[in-house]
Every structure is written in C-alpha cells, then in structure tokens.
Design a protein around this motif. Structure first.
Motif, PDB file in Angstrom:
ATOM      1  N   THR A  69       0.886   8.173  -4.671  1.00 31.06           N
ATOM      2  CA  THR A  69       0.000   7.088  -5.457  1.00 31.06           C
ATOM      3  C   THR A  69       0.282   5.877  -4.734  1.00 31.06           C
ATOM      4  O   THR A  69      -0.228   4.581  -5.395  1.00 31.06           O
ATOM      5  CB  THR A  69       0.037   6.958  -6.801  1.00 31.06           C
ATOM      6  N   HIS A  70       1.203   5.800  -3.834  1.00 33.86           N
ATOM      7  CA  HIS A  70       2.007   4.315  -3.555  1.00 33.86           C
ATOM      8  C   HIS A  70       0.838   3.491  -2.847  1.00 33.86           C
ATOM      9  O   HIS A  70       0.100   4.042  -1.770  1.00 33.86           O
ATOM     10  CB  HIS A  70       3.100   4.422  -2.400  1.00 33.86           C
ATOM     11  N   SER A  71       0.646   2.299  -2.984  1.00 32.12           N
ATOM     12  CA  SER A  71      -0.559   1.537  -2.547  1.00 32.12           C
ATOM     13  C   SER A  71      -0.464   1.074  -1.300  1.00 32.12           C
ATOM     14  O   SER A  71      -1.117   1.003  -0.337  1.00 32.12           O
ATOM     15  CB  SER A  71      -0.780   0.218  -3.345  1.00 32.12           C
ATOM     16  N   GLY A  72       0.924   0.787  -0.856  1.00 35.61           N
ATOM     17  CA  GLY A  72       1.419   0.615   0.526  1.00 35.61           C
ATOM     18  C   GLY A  72       1.205   1.556   1.530  1.00 35.61           C
ATOM     19  O   GLY A  72       0.595   1.256   2.798  1.00 35.61           O
ATOM     20  N   LEU A  73       1.534   2.738   1.037  1.00 34.22           N
ATOM     21  CA  LEU A  73       1.275   3.979   2.040  1.00 34.22           C
ATOM     22  C   LEU A  73      -0.035   4.173   2.254  1.00 34.22           C
ATOM     23  O   LEU A  73      -0.676   4.632   3.137  1.00 34.22           O
ATOM     24  CB  LEU A  73       1.758   5.484   1.323  1.00 34.22           C
ATOM     25  N   LYS A  74      -0.821   4.032   0.997  1.00 35.30           N
ATOM     26  CA  LYS A  74      -2.316   4.252   1.188  1.00 35.30           C
ATOM     27  C   LYS A  74      -2.923   3.138   2.219  1.00 35.30           C
ATOM     28  O   LYS A  74      -3.715   3.544   3.000  1.00 35.30           O
ATOM     29  CB  LYS A  74      -2.970   4.010  -0.281  1.00 35.30           C
ATOM     30  N   GLU A  75      -2.495   1.962   2.054  1.00 35.67           N
ATOM     31  CA  GLU A  75      -3.250   0.885   2.823  1.00 35.67           C
ATOM     32  C   GLU A  75      -2.740   1.167   4.338  1.00 35.67           C
ATOM     33  O   GLU A  75      -3.603   1.223   5.263  1.00 35.67           O
ATOM     34  CB  GLU A  75      -2.570  -0.426   2.334  1.00 35.67           C
ATOM     35  N   THR A  76      -1.531   1.789   4.808  1.00 34.12           N
ATOM     36  CA  THR A  76      -1.210   2.084   6.074  1.00 34.12           C
ATOM     37  C   THR A  76      -1.756   3.267   6.504  1.00 34.12           C
ATOM     38  O   THR A  76      -2.161   3.425   7.683  1.00 34.12           O
ATOM     39  CB  THR A  76       0.496   1.913   6.145  1.00 34.12           C
ATOM     40  N   PHE A  77      -1.834   4.392   5.741  1.00 34.09           N
ATOM     41  CA  PHE A  77      -2.005   5.946   6.253  1.00 34.09           C
ATOM     42  C   PHE A  77      -3.105   6.433   5.638  1.00 34.09           C
ATOM     43  O   PHE A  77      -3.405   7.665   5.860  1.00 34.09           O
ATOM     44  CB  PHE A  77      -0.611   6.750   6.246  1.00 34.09           C
ATOM     45  N   GLY A  78      -3.903   5.610   5.139  1.00 38.90           N
ATOM     46  CA  GLY A  78      -5.130   6.186   4.288  1.00 38.90           C
ATOM     47  C   GLY A  78      -4.803   7.209   3.342  1.00 38.90           C
ATOM     48  O   GLY A  78      -3.955   7.120   2.559  1.00 38.90           O
ATOM     49  N   ASP A  79      -5.680   8.216   3.399  1.00 41.15           N
ATOM     50  CA  ASP A  79      -5.613   9.351   2.668  1.00 41.15           C
ATOM     51  C   ASP A  79      -4.574  10.296   2.780  1.00 41.15           C
ATOM     52  O   ASP A  79      -4.240  11.462   2.456  1.00 41.15           O
ATOM     53  CB  ASP A  79      -6.949  10.039   2.412  1.00 41.15           C
ATOM     54  N   PHE A  80      -3.767  10.120   3.785  1.00 37.61           N
ATOM     55  CA  PHE A  80      -2.759  11.119   4.347  1.00 37.61           C
ATOM     56  C   PHE A  80      -1.752  11.640   3.271  1.00 37.61           C
ATOM     57  O   PHE A  80      -1.904  12.872   3.280  1.00 37.61           O
ATOM     58  CB  PHE A  80      -1.933  10.570   5.659  1.00 37.61           C
ATOM     59  N   PHE A  81      -0.981  10.629   2.667  1.00 42.81           N
ATOM     60  CA  PHE A  81      -0.110  11.052   1.623  1.00 42.81           C
ATOM     61  C   PHE A  81      -0.631  11.713   0.312  1.00 42.81           C
ATOM     62  O   PHE A  81      -0.342  12.582  -0.187  1.00 42.81           O
ATOM     63  CB  PHE A  81       0.861   9.823   1.163  1.00 42.81           C
ATOM     64  N   LYS A  82      -2.156  11.430   0.070  1.00 44.00           N
ATOM     65  CA  LYS A  82      -2.743  12.225  -1.044  1.00 44.00           C
ATOM     66  C   LYS A  82      -3.137  13.396  -0.737  1.00 44.00           C
ATOM     67  O   LYS A  82      -2.871  14.310  -1.325  1.00 44.00           O
ATOM     68  CB  LYS A  82      -3.993  11.192  -1.337  1.00 44.00           C
ATOM     69  N   GLU A  83      -3.547  13.609   0.648  1.00 37.72           N
ATOM     70  CA  GLU A  83      -3.834  14.906   0.924  1.00 37.72           C
ATOM     71  C   GLU A  83      -2.550  15.923   1.184  1.00 37.72           C
ATOM     72  O   GLU A  83      -2.898  17.126   0.745  1.00 37.72           O
ATOM     73  CB  GLU A  83      -4.532  14.836   2.306  1.00 37.72           C
TER      74      GLU A  83
END
Ligand SMILES: Cc1cc2nc3c(=O)[nH]c(=O)nc-3n(C[C@H](O)[C@H](O)[C@H](O)COP(=O)(O)OP(=O)(O)OC[C@H]3O[C@@H](n4cnc5c(N)ncnc54)[C@H](O)[C@@H]3O)c2cc1C
Length: 251
Positions: free
Chosen positions: A75-89
C-alpha cells in the motif's frame, strides 16, 4: 506448535545480535512462519522496538525496514508511484490482509523461502540488504550466502528508473505459488527472476527479445504443486507475458 520460554524486546541491535548467537534463541519478525514449526525456543527476540518498521523514501532510494509488513509494501504510495502495481501484485495473493499486516519484509527475505513471491520480486530491482555484521550486500549475493545468525536491518532499493512487472501462477487463490516470475527493464537490459521452481528464486540478465529463452535456462523441479516439466512450460508462459507487459508499457 512451538513452545517459547522467554520473550525479550532488546533496546539495541547489538543486544539482539548477542542474544541471537545462542542456537536456542530466535529473532522474530511477525512470527507468521516460526509459529507453524515445532519444538522449543528458549528466547524469542522481538526487533519491534528498534525503529525498523518504516519505509522511507529519498530522491534516489527506498529504505525498507525489516519490520515493515507485507501490507506496507502493498500500500505504500511512493512504491506505487515508482514501480506501479509491482508491489501490489507480488503481495496480494499472500494469504489475506490480516496475515500481510503481520508478516514482515525481514522475515520474508531472511528466510529465503523457495516459494517466496517477495524474494522473486526484489531480485529484479536494484536491491541491497543491510546486515548488522556483514554490512551492505546485493540481494543477488545474499541469496547465495550460507545461512548464519546475522540480523537483516533493512532493504535498500534504488530508484533507477527501471520498469518492473510481477506475475505468479497458483492452483487456487491464496495458495503457495506453483511458479513466480518478475522482470524489469532498464536501458535495454532485462532482469528476469523465477521462483517457486520449487527452489528459491534466482535471477538472470537478458534482453526483451530473449526473455522466453532465458526462462528455459532456469532449473525446474517437481513437488506436490506441479512437475518440473509443467513448471518449465509455465516459466516460458510467464516470461512471455512479462515481455508483453514490458513492451506495451503495461507495468
Ligand atoms: C500459511 C502461510 C502461507 C504463506 N504463503 C506465502 C506465499 O504465498 N507467498 C510468499 O511469498 N510467502 C508466503 N508465506 C511466507 C510469509 O509471507 C512470510 O514471509 C513468512 O511467514 C515470514 O513471516 P514473518 O515475517 O512473520 O517472519 P518470522 O516467522 O517471524 O521469521 C521467519 C524467519 O526469519 C528470521 N527473521 C525474521 N526477521 C529477521 C531479521 N530481521 N533478521 C534476521 N532473521 C530474521 C526468523 O528467525 C525466522 O527464522 C506464507 C506463510 C505462511 C505461514
């Protein structure tokens, strides 16, 4: 079931490290994996008082404390901004939200589990692990090091502009994966990582055009979730899908 005699929450890493040198003692992350085991533990060493439960971001990197949870990655917004859906997936299939609120990044990486979505994912980023005694080591080296009683403090992930995609195949939702696959591309160089083979994830360097052939170079084996032959086929399929996603910028 495991039986634990004592619980301690050390005030310094040195204290935690000293206690962890005794074979009867154990560092705990979220205790999600340890509690599935059997036997007696003299003292569990809880790192949660040492301030490693945050993901911090600078211009050039992320620092992910060992006690950060899988849910924080997701759910980290910075990780999402940098790596898109990678960490969610790479996190969303792992058991459930409550579980991911407990399981830690440190436990997931230090454990070097064969089935790990998390290890597969971090291997295609420029990831280093910071170990209390051994210092900063690239993750790709860490996975080849002998297991010891050091402490993983944090992961350091460079913000180097790479695009990354994560895929896994499961027989049913929330089960352990049959195969995991991550790929990243930067300046024409692709890193392809495949895990749950069922051996732990490994990573190779390739190009967009050669991704499916690169998947064939991994070793695949059999277990109750699938044969080596099936996994090899899946490896090609997932590498092909990852290639398509990278080519189309669908990451
Ligand atoms: C039922 C179940 C299903 C799962 N399914 C998946 C899945 O599909 N995909 C996936 O990727 N993962 C899966 N996992 C693994 C899970 O995501 C965690 O990686 C694992 O449970 C570790 O959890 P934890 O952080 O609570 O660590 P713990 O259980 O507390 O510790 C795990 C190990 O790491 C050591 N350790 C913990 N932190 C540190 C540290 N900072 N430094 C040094 N050593 C440390 C401990 O001593 C122990 O040996 C599953 C786990 C369970 C129990």
């Amino acid at each position: 079931m495991i039986t634990v005699k004592n619980y301690v929450k050390p005030g310094t890493l040195e204290e935690a490290y000293e206690m962890n040198q005794k074979r009867a003692n154990r560092i705990i992350g979220g205790m999600m994996w340890i509690r599935m085991g059997r036997g007696n533990v003299n003292t569990v060493i809880d790192l949660s008082g040492l301030g490693f439960d945050q993901i911090t971001e600078t211009e050039t990197e992320f620092r992910i404390g060992c006690m950060s949870t899988l849910r924080q990655l997701e759910t980290h917004s910075g990780l999402k901004e940098t790596f898109g859906d990678f960490f969610k997936e790479c996190t969303r299939h792992i058991v459930g939200v409550q579980f991911r609120n407990g399981a830690t990044v440190g436990g997931s990486i230090f454990g070097r589990y064969g089935f790990s979505d998390i290890l597969t994912a971090f291997l295609v980023l420029d990831t280093k692990v910071k170990l209390y005694k051994k210092g900063i080591v690239p993750l790709s080296e860490f996975i080849r090091m002998d297991r010891d009683r050091d402490i993983l403090e944090e992961l350091i992930v460079a913000k180097d502009g790479r695009k990354a995609v994560y895929l896994s195949e499961r027989r049913s939702q929330t089960d352990f994966p049959v195969l995991t696959c991550a790929a990243s591309e930067k300046d024409g160089t692709v890193l392809l990582s495949i895990g749950a083979r069922p051996m732990k994830a490994d990573v190779t360097e390739t190009t967009i055009d050669e991704m499916e052939q690169a998947a064939d170079t991994f070793t695949y084996g059999s277990n109750m979730r699938g044969s080596g032959e099936y996994r090899k086929h899946l490896g090609r399929v997932l590498a092909g899908r990852a290639k398509k996603a990278l080519e189309e910028g669908n990451v």
